[in-house]
Design a protein around this motif. Structure first.
Motif, mmCIF file in Angstrom:
data_model
loop_
_atom_site.group_PDB
_atom_site.id
_atom_site.type_symbol
_atom_site.label_atom_id
_atom_site.label_comp_id
_atom_site.label_asym_id
_atom_site.label_seq_id
_atom_site.Cartn_x
_atom_site.Cartn_y
_atom_site.Cartn_z
ATOM 1 N N GLY A 49 33.590 13.720 33.337
ATOM 2 C CA GLY A 49 32.405 13.151 33.958
ATOM 3 C C GLY A 49 32.141 13.594 35.384
ATOM 4 N N GLY A 50 32.978 14.457 35.928
ATOM 5 C CA GLY A 50 32.778 14.948 37.290
ATOM 6 C C GLY A 50 33.366 14.034 38.353
ATOM 7 N N ASN A 51 33.176 14.432 39.615
ATOM 8 C CA ASN A 51 33.752 13.704 40.748
ATOM 9 C C ASN A 51 33.273 12.262 40.833
ATOM 10 O OD1 ASN A 51 35.376 15.732 41.767
ATOM 11 N ND2 ASN A 51 33.780 16.538 43.099
ATOM 12 N N ALA A 52 31.972 12.036 40.665
ATOM 13 C CA ALA A 52 31.423 10.685 40.803
ATOM 14 C C ALA A 52 32.027 9.748 39.760
ATOM 15 C CB ALA A 52 29.905 10.704 40.704
ATOM 16 N N ALA A 53 32.132 10.213 38.524
ATOM 17 C CA ALA A 53 32.710 9.382 37.469
ATOM 18 C C ALA A 53 34.191 9.116 37.742
ATOM 19 C CB ALA A 53 32.525 10.046 36.107
ATOM 20 N N TYR A 54 34.894 10.123 38.197
ATOM 21 C CA TYR A 54 36.307 9.948 38.548
ATOM 22 C C TYR A 54 36.447 8.897 39.650
ATOM 23 C CZ TYR A 54 40.888 10.834 40.539
ATOM 24 O OH TYR A 54 42.157 10.670 41.033
ATOM 25 N N ASN A 55 35.652 9.046 40.706
ATOM 26 C CA ASN A 55 35.706 8.089 41.819
ATOM 27 C C ASN A 55 35.379 6.681 41.344
ATOM 28 O OD1 ASN A 55 36.402 10.113 43.602
ATOM 29 N ND2 ASN A 55 34.311 10.416 44.328
ATOM 30 N N ASP A 56 34.358 6.540 40.513
ATOM 31 C CA ASP A 56 33.988 5.221 39.985
ATOM 32 C C ASP A 56 35.154 4.591 39.216
ATOM 33 O OD1 ASP A 56 31.451 5.468 41.084
ATOM 34 O OD2 ASP A 56 30.490 5.989 39.176
ATOM 35 N N ARG A 57 35.848 5.399 38.400
ATOM 36 C CA ARG A 57 36.993 4.876 37.640
ATOM 37 C C ARG A 57 38.114 4.427 38.574
ATOM 38 N NH1 ARG A 57 35.731 9.346 34.545
ATOM 39 N NH2 ARG A 57 37.526 10.526 35.305
ATOM 40 N N GLN A 58 38.367 5.211 39.617
ATOM 41 C CA GLN A 58 39.439 4.859 40.553
ATOM 42 C C GLN A 58 39.114 3.580 41.331
ATOM 43 O OE1 GLN A 58 42.421 6.413 40.407
ATOM 44 N NE2 GLN A 58 41.408 7.462 38.725
ATOM 45 N N VAL A 59 37.875 3.444 41.755
ATOM 46 C CA VAL A 59 37.458 2.222 42.464
ATOM 47 C C VAL A 59 37.564 1.018 41.531
ATOM 48 C CG1 VAL A 59 35.495 1.031 43.514
ATOM 49 C CG2 VAL A 59 36.006 3.401 44.155
ATOM 50 N N ALA A 60 37.071 1.142 40.308
ATOM 51 C CA ALA A 60 37.115 0.031 39.350
ATOM 52 C C ALA A 60 38.559 -0.389 39.060
ATOM 53 C CB ALA A 60 36.409 0.420 38.057
ATOM 54 N N LYS A 61 39.448 0.573 38.979
ATOM 55 C CA LYS A 61 40.855 0.295 38.696
ATOM 56 C C LYS A 61 41.507 -0.523 39.817
ATOM 57 C CE LYS A 61 44.187 3.660 38.523
ATOM 58 N NZ LYS A 61 44.814 4.878 37.988
ATOM 59 N N ARG A 62 40.967 -0.401 41.038
ATOM 60 C CA ARG A 62 41.591 -1.045 42.194
ATOM 61 C C ARG A 62 40.737 -2.141 42.840
ATOM 62 N NH1 ARG A 62 42.864 4.190 41.764
ATOM 63 N NH2 ARG A 62 45.065 4.726 41.994
ATOM 64 N N GLU A 63 39.612 -2.470 42.247
ATOM 65 C CA GLU A 63 38.688 -3.397 42.902
ATOM 66 C C GLU A 63 39.265 -4.795 43.114
ATOM 67 O OE1 GLU A 63 35.104 -3.562 40.661
ATOM 68 O OE2 GLU A 63 36.088 -4.237 38.838
ATOM 69 N N HIS A 64 40.275 -5.156 42.364
ATOM 70 C CA HIS A 64 40.909 -6.469 42.488
ATOM 71 C C HIS A 64 42.014 -6.491 43.555
ATOM 72 C CE1 HIS A 64 43.679 -4.194 40.002
ATOM 73 N NE2 HIS A 64 44.615 -5.060 40.366
ATOM 74 N N MET A 65 42.359 -5.325 44.094
ATOM 75 C CA MET A 65 43.505 -5.229 45.002
ATOM 76 C C MET A 65 43.130 -5.590 46.439
ATOM 77 S SD MET A 65 45.150 -1.721 43.425
ATOM 78 C CE MET A 65 46.614 -1.700 44.461
ATOM 79 N N THR A 66 44.103 -6.158 47.139
ATOM 80 C CA THR A 66 43.918 -6.462 48.564
ATOM 81 C C THR A 66 44.156 -5.188 49.375
ATOM 82 O OG1 THR A 66 46.246 -6.972 48.955
ATOM 83 C CG2 THR A 66 44.826 -8.799 48.199
ATOM 84 N N VAL A 67 43.778 -5.211 50.629
ATOM 85 C CA VAL A 67 44.026 -4.068 51.509
ATOM 86 C C VAL A 67 45.527 -3.793 51.579
ATOM 87 C CG1 VAL A 67 43.880 -3.230 53.882
ATOM 88 C CG2 VAL A 67 41.914 -4.371 52.845
ATOM 89 N N ALA A 68 46.323 -4.837 51.690
ATOM 90 C CA ALA A 68 47.778 -4.662 51.742
ATOM 91 C C ALA A 68 48.297 -3.980 50.478
ATOM 92 C CB ALA A 68 48.465 -6.006 51.947
ATOM 93 N N GLU A 69 47.780 -4.357 49.322
ATOM 94 C CA GLU A 69 48.192 -3.731 48.064
ATOM 95 C C GLU A 69 47.748 -2.274 47.996
ATOM 96 O OE1 GLU A 69 48.234 -7.587 45.075
ATOM 97 O OE2 GLU A 69 46.324 -6.605 45.522
ATOM 98 N N LEU A 70 46.546 -1.992 48.472
ATOM 99 C CA LEU A 70 46.061 -0.608 48.494
ATOM 100 C C LEU A 70 46.930 0.249 49.398
ATOM 101 C CD1 LEU A 70 42.238 -1.312 48.680
ATOM 102 C CD2 LEU A 70 43.462 -0.290 46.745
ATOM 103 N N LEU A 71 47.278 -0.281 50.566
ATOM 104 C CA LEU A 71 48.142 0.466 51.485
ATOM 105 C C LEU A 71 49.536 0.680 50.893
ATOM 106 C CD1 LEU A 71 47.093 -1.110 54.883
ATOM 107 C CD2 LEU A 71 46.603 1.210 54.074
ATOM 108 N N ALA A 72 50.055 -0.319 50.202
ATOM 109 C CA ALA A 72 51.363 -0.176 49.559
ATOM 110 C C ALA A 72 51.317 0.900 48.479
ATOM 111 C CB ALA A 72 51.810 -1.517 48.964
ATOM 112 N N GLU A 73 50.238 0.931 47.702
ATOM 113 C CA GLU A 73 50.086 1.984 46.681
ATOM 114 C C GLU A 73 50.025 3.362 47.340
ATOM 115 O OE1 GLU A 73 47.302 3.415 42.956
ATOM 116 O OE2 GLU A 73 46.449 2.023 44.413
ATOM 117 N N PHE A 74 49.263 3.454 48.425
ATOM 118 C CA PHE A 74 49.158 4.724 49.136
ATOM 119 C C PHE A 74 50.536 5.176 49.629
ATOM 120 C CE2 PHE A 74 48.684 7.241 52.966
ATOM 121 C CZ PHE A 74 47.804 8.218 52.544
ATOM 122 N N GLU A 75 51.290 4.272 50.232
ATOM 123 C CA GLU A 75 52.622 4.620 50.740
ATOM 124 C C GLU A 75 53.555 5.052 49.616
ATOM 125 O OE1 GLU A 75 53.797 5.042 53.796
ATOM 126 O OE2 GLU A 75 51.836 4.552 54.641
#
Length: 87
Positions: free
Chosen positions: A3-29
């Motif tokens: 689906g291209g970049n936009a579809a990929y980005n949409d899937r990634q955002v949807a997968k993480r939309e329930h996460m807190t900033v702290a959880e997002l940072l922990a995933e990044f680390e």
């Protein structure tokens, strides 16, 4: 990337939309640590192998990796921080 970049980005955002900033940072680390470990464990000659990324970037692995895992991610970090003009 299905689906291209936009579809990929949409899937990634949807997968993480329930996460807190702290959880997002922990995933990044966690992902950052895993990436560093994988790079350190790789044979040096592998970085000279010509590849094509899922997004279509072509070149030696070292260059493609730098463009995607370093420059691209830094661009996102600058966007989040507000260091780049939009438009």
């Amino acid at each position: 990337m299905k689906g291209g970049n936009a579809a990929y980005n949409d899937r990634q955002v949807a997968k993480r939309e329930h996460m807190t900033v702290a959880e997002l940072l922990a995933e990044f680390e966690q992902n950052r640590a895993a990436t560093i470990q994988a790079v350190a464990a790789a044979d040096d000659e592998l970085f000279g192998r010509r590849i094509r990324s899922a997004g279509g970037v072509v070149g030696p692995l070292a260059l493609v990796f730098h463009q995607i895992a370093v420059a691209h991610v830094l661009g996102h970090a600058r966007d989040i921080k507000g260091d780049r003009p939009h438009g």
